[in-house]
Scaffold this motif. Structure first.
Motif, PDB file in Angstrom:
ATOM      1  N   ASP A  93     -60.057 -26.034  24.645  1.00 39.78           N
ATOM      2  CA  ASP A  93     -59.192 -25.989  25.828  1.00 39.78           C
ATOM      3  C   ASP A  93     -58.729 -24.567  26.109  1.00 39.78           C
ATOM      4  OD1 ASP A  93     -59.447 -28.715  26.068  1.00 39.78           O
ATOM      5  OD2 ASP A  93     -57.591 -29.161  24.968  1.00 39.78           O
ATOM      6  N   ASN A  94     -58.451 -23.813  25.073  1.00 37.52           N
ATOM      7  CA  ASN A  94     -57.963 -22.440  25.213  1.00 37.52           C
ATOM      8  C   ASN A  94     -59.156 -21.479  25.215  1.00 37.52           C
ATOM      9  OD1 ASN A  94     -56.711 -19.975  25.095  1.00 37.52           O
ATOM     10  ND2 ASN A  94     -55.392 -20.472  23.343  1.00 37.52           N
ATOM     11  N   ARG A 153     -59.284 -17.630  30.986  1.00 37.91           N
ATOM     12  CA  ARG A 153     -58.084 -17.298  30.207  1.00 37.91           C
ATOM     13  C   ARG A 153     -56.922 -16.947  31.122  1.00 37.91           C
ATOM     14  NH1 ARG A 153     -54.840 -18.157  25.880  1.00 37.91           N
ATOM     15  NH2 ARG A 153     -53.354 -16.436  25.765  1.00 37.91           N
ATOM     16  N   ALA A 166     -59.221 -18.429  24.870  1.00 35.57           N
ATOM     17  CA  ALA A 166     -58.975 -17.217  24.075  1.00 35.57           C
ATOM     18  C   ALA A 166     -60.016 -17.057  22.971  1.00 35.57           C
ATOM     19  CB  ALA A 166     -57.576 -17.268  23.461  1.00 35.57           C
ATOM     20  N   ARG A 208     -51.679 -27.051  19.712  1.00 33.81           N
ATOM     21  CA  ARG A 208     -50.812 -26.004  20.256  1.00 33.81           C
ATOM     22  C   ARG A 208     -51.634 -24.773  20.647  1.00 33.81           C
ATOM     23  NH1 ARG A 208     -45.950 -23.839  20.825  1.00 33.81           N
ATOM     24  NH2 ARG A 208     -45.737 -21.580  20.490  1.00 33.81           N
ATOM     25  N   TYR A 209     -52.599 -24.420  19.825  1.00 33.59           N
ATOM     26  CA  TYR A 209     -53.374 -23.208  20.095  1.00 33.59           C
ATOM     27  C   TYR A 209     -54.653 -23.483  20.883  1.00 33.59           C
ATOM     28  CZ  TYR A 209     -50.103 -20.988  16.963  1.00 33.59           C
ATOM     29  OH  TYR A 209     -48.948 -20.513  16.402  1.00 33.59           O
ATOM     30  N   GLY A 210     -54.816 -24.734  21.328  1.00 41.16           N
ATOM     31  CA  GLY A 210     -55.873 -25.029  22.287  1.00 41.16           C
ATOM     32  C   GLY A 210     -57.263 -25.137  21.707  1.00 41.16           C
ATOM     33  N   ILE A 217     -48.093 -20.370  30.219  1.00 38.03           N
ATOM     34  CA  ILE A 217     -47.485 -19.974  28.945  1.00 38.03           C
ATOM     35  C   ILE A 217     -46.470 -18.877  29.209  1.00 38.03           C
ATOM     36  CG2 ILE A 217     -47.921 -19.074  26.627  1.00 38.03           C
ATOM     37  CD1 ILE A 217     -50.787 -20.104  26.893  1.00 38.03           C
ATOM     38  N   TYR A 237     -55.541 -20.134  32.282  1.00 36.74           N
ATOM     39  CA  TYR A 237     -54.920 -20.877  31.184  1.00 36.74           C
ATOM     40  C   TYR A 237     -53.538 -20.312  30.838  1.00 36.74           C
ATOM     41  CZ  TYR A 237     -54.448 -23.072  26.558  1.00 36.74           C
ATOM     42  OH  TYR A 237     -54.005 -23.783  25.472  1.00 36.74           O
ATOM     43  N   GLN A 238     -53.403 -18.991  30.827  1.00 37.37           N
ATOM     44  CA  GLN A 238     -52.153 -18.392  30.352  1.00 37.37           C
ATOM     45  C   GLN A 238     -51.043 -18.418  31.398  1.00 37.37           C
ATOM     46  OE1 GLN A 238     -53.735 -14.492  29.373  1.00 37.37           O
ATOM     47  NE2 GLN A 238     -52.712 -13.531  31.136  1.00 37.37           N
ATOM     48  N   PRO A 262     -47.446 -15.413  26.258  1.00 36.68           N
ATOM     49  CA  PRO A 262     -48.726 -15.574  25.562  1.00 36.68           C
ATOM     50  C   PRO A 262     -48.927 -14.500  24.485  1.00 36.68           C
ATOM     51  CG  PRO A 262     -49.070 -14.621  27.738  1.00 36.68           C
ATOM     52  CD  PRO A 262     -47.618 -15.021  27.672  1.00 36.68           C
TER      53      PRO A 262
END
Length: 684
Positions: free
Chosen positions: A615-616, A655, A618, A518-520, A662, A658-659, A665
């Motif tokens: 993947d994330n 980022r 962040a 979930r958090y990448g 979402i 990626y976001q 985020p």
């Protein structure tokens, strides 16, 4: 009081009256600088107003500059000056006088120049005794003397006295005092004792080498010419002993009682000695100061005068003490009590306030046991009946202050008692048990042969036993969905430690993997990140470098503590030196072990590269944000700074992309860019 150095006094007086010079009186301890200054003042008083200050350890250059300005203002013509009289200025109320910044001092010096340039009143002399105490560095003191002398007007003169020598200051004439010549010894002895034979005078002069202090002590303790007969050896100690034994019985007993104390103030002494009020102790200490047996060296944090027994007498007095262990134990109790009072006050300066008392605790512990190790310390704390929770801050703070690497053995010895208390008093037993095991885990890391792993922490309980808050994230700006997932993540984390819900179960494994997804970030990326951190640290010399510097810190502190007992250095002055050395140590560890070695750069780049595999973006973006903030303060010493900026920009773009998928985020790329102030960094 006999004028022994008449010729030097005449020359010094002439330098001021006729040549308009300022004056510095130099000499080693016991050479009679203060007495010479007193004689000189008497010669000058009829035509000069004299302002006198004795510098104490709590003063500094800033406070002295300000005090001089205030003193001169009081004597200025427009402020109703009172000529032909000595004005004694207090050494300051409280532990520090003034204490302005460098800019404050510069302004005070300019004001002093403006005030004295066209001085129209009675000529003024500012006397500063013990000038060497305003700074540890001799050149700093000399610079201050030169600066002060250069701004004073023609009708205002400066006379300083201290253990330093000055040279190269055109406005200042130096008068150096050494041992008496035989003629000066004769003048002194015959002036004090009237009828000594020439043979006795020459014998005394030869045996004491014309030392002014010991000639003074000898005459004070002698009633007949026979008393001036001295042995061939141990002359100084013989004179010291005779002087002490010539005191009134009550005074001598008081001195013996307080001799094991490294420093004295009226509150401490009255608490330690039975039947002595603060008023009586204060009177006794002032009397002993007049006899040069004790000397005022500083002020306590509460503003009380702090004295030390003159090093010439202390060893002899300690040897005569009937039972020094008792006085050491009483003093130990007093300083532990003071430590507890400081903790209870909840001050913002706890560490600074407790250090002088911690140093005293260490000294008196060694006075009781000879060396004083952590087990001895625990035994004394047990004797005082100190239990948890009050016991905790005393053990932790004094342990960290005093016991170097032995502090780990102290904490290990305390672990069982602390654990029993925590398990007995805690409202939630699983939480208490978890905390106990985590402390055991932490302490075990200092044991290379028997260290625990995180998987060894296992509590016989379930997540249902935890006192979970109904709204644990109410203060955070999150959506309900985000709160739900974060709450669930907390439960999974605790599940790792509880035996009834082992992390190894398939259910918790799947939940954990979903949380990572979930958090990448995957467990594999975290494992790679951990391996990179370990590799960088293992390849560095951090342990050896930092360990060596820290060892040097504690060795230096131990040396200074030993010196403080038999010198004029007090525990409050030692605190200043310790804190300064501590800051220097931190800077050394930071610069040598982290910055110059390239360790921080390697951690920033190598470990950041591992996080980029997630993947994330962040995680890597936050990582580079942290190190950009750090290296921005050290750009000149950081070869990796430009590369960090490039990586930050790459991950910022990643980022943003990626976001886009979402809805709400938690972490915003735009907010991060604003926080880092990227445009400002590029300009720098």
């Amino acid at each position: 009081m006999v004028e022994v150095r008449s010729e030097k006094l005449q020359r010094a007086e002439s330098k001021i009256r006729e040549d308009g010079k300022d004056l510095h009186i130099s000499g080693e301890p016991g050479m009679g600088k203060s007495e010479f200054l007193c004689h000189l003042q008497r010669r000058l008083e009829p035509e000069y107003t004299i302002v006198e200050k004795v510098v104490r350890r709590q003063h500094n250059i800033n406070s002295i500059a300000r005090d001089i300005l205030h003193s001169v203002r009081r004597e200025a013509p427009e402020r109703d000056s009172k000529p032909n009289q000595v004005t004694n200025i207090s050494a300051g109320i409280g532990p520090v006088s003034g204490g302005g910044t460098v800019d404050d001092r510069v302004r005070d010096i300019h004001k002093l120049e403006d005030l004295t340039t066209d001085w129209s009143g009675t000529p003024l002399i500012v006397c500063l005794d013990d000038i060497h105490k305003i700074a540890d560095d001799e050149q700093t003191v000399c610079d201050f003397i030169g600066e002060a002398a250069s701004v004073l007007g023609d009708q205002v003169h400066l006379i300083t006295a201290g253990r330093i020598t000055v040279s190269g200051i055109s406005e200042v004439q130096q008068t150096h005092l050494g041992y008496f010549t035989v003629n000066q010894t004769r003048r002194f002895l015959q002036g004090e004792s009237k009828s000594l034979s020439e043979e006795t005078v020459r014998s005394v002069h030869s045996k004491v080498d014309g030392h002014p202090l010991y000639l003074d002590l000898l005459t004070a303790s002698s009633e007949s010419e026979e008393d001036f007969r001295l042995p061939e050896e141990m002359v100084y100690s013989t004179i010291e002993q005779r002087y002490i034994e010539s005191l009134p019985l009550e005074t001598e007993e008081f001195l013996r009682d307080i001799a094991p104390l490294p420093e004295l103030d009226e509150k401490k002494v009255s608490n330690i000695l039975e039947g002595k009020s603060q008023t009586e102790v204060s009177r006794s200490l002032r009397s002993l100061e007049q006899r040069v047996i004790v000397q005022e060296v500083n002020r306590t944090d509460e503003g009380d005068k702090l004295y030390k027994i003159n090093e010439h007498f202390r060893e002899f007095l300690v040897q005569k003490h009937p039972n020094s262990e008792d006085i050491h134990r009483s003093a130990f109790d007093y300083h532990v009590k003071k430590l507890r009072e400081i903790f209870n006050d909840d001050s913002d300066e706890v560490w600074r306030l407790l250090l002088p008392h911690a140093f005293n605790v260490k000294h008196h512990l060694e006075g009781i046991y000879g060396e004083g190790n952590p087990e001895d310390y625990r035994q004394e704390i047990d004797r005082l009946g100190l239990t948890y929770p009050e016991r905790a801050p005393v053990i932790i703070h004094t342990g960290l202050s005093l016991f170097n690497t032995e502090v780990i053995s102290l904490f290990r010895a305390e672990q069982e008692r602390f654990s029993d208390w925590l398990l007995e008093e805690a409202e939630n037993e699983p939480v208490a048990e978890l905390l106990v095991q985590l402390i055991e885990l932490m302490l075990s890391q200092f044991d290379s042969e028997d260290s625990m792993g995180l998987s060894d922490v296992q509590v016989d309980a379930s997540v249902d036993d935890l006192p979970m808050e109904s709204e644990p994230f109410s203060d955070v700006d999150l959506t309900d969905e985000q709160v739900k997932h974060l709450r669930q993540s907390v439960i999974y984390t605790f599940s790792f430690f509880f035996e009834e819900e082992p992390y190894q179960s398939e259910e918790h494994r799947q939940h954990a993997i979903k949380s990572f997804d979930r958090y990448g970030i995957s467990p594999e990326v975290l494992s790679e990140f951990k391996e990179q951190v370990e590799a960088v640290l293992l390849n560095s010399e951090l342990g050896d470098q930092a360990g060596g510097i820290i060892e040097e810190y504690f060795e230096s502190m131990e040396t200074e503590l030993e010196k403080a007992v038999m010198s004029s250095l007090d525990m409050y002055e030692m605190r200043s030196q310790t804190l300064k050395f501590g800051m220097d140590m931190f800077d050394s560890v930071h610069r040598e072990a982290f910055l110059e070695s390239g360790l921080i750069a390697d951690i920033a780049l190598d470990c950041g590269e591992a996080l980029e595999q997630a993947d994330n973006p962040a995680f890597s973006l936050l990582w580079y944000t942290l190190f950009l903030s750090y290296f921005r303060q050290h750009q000149g010493e950081a070869d990796c700074f430009e590369e960090l900026v490039d990586r930050f920009e790459e991950q910022l773009a990643e980022r943003r992309s990626y976001q886009e998928g979402i809805e709400n985020p938690i972490f915003s790329a735009d907010n991060t860019e604003e926080t880092v102030e990227l445009e400002s960094i590029k300009k720098d």
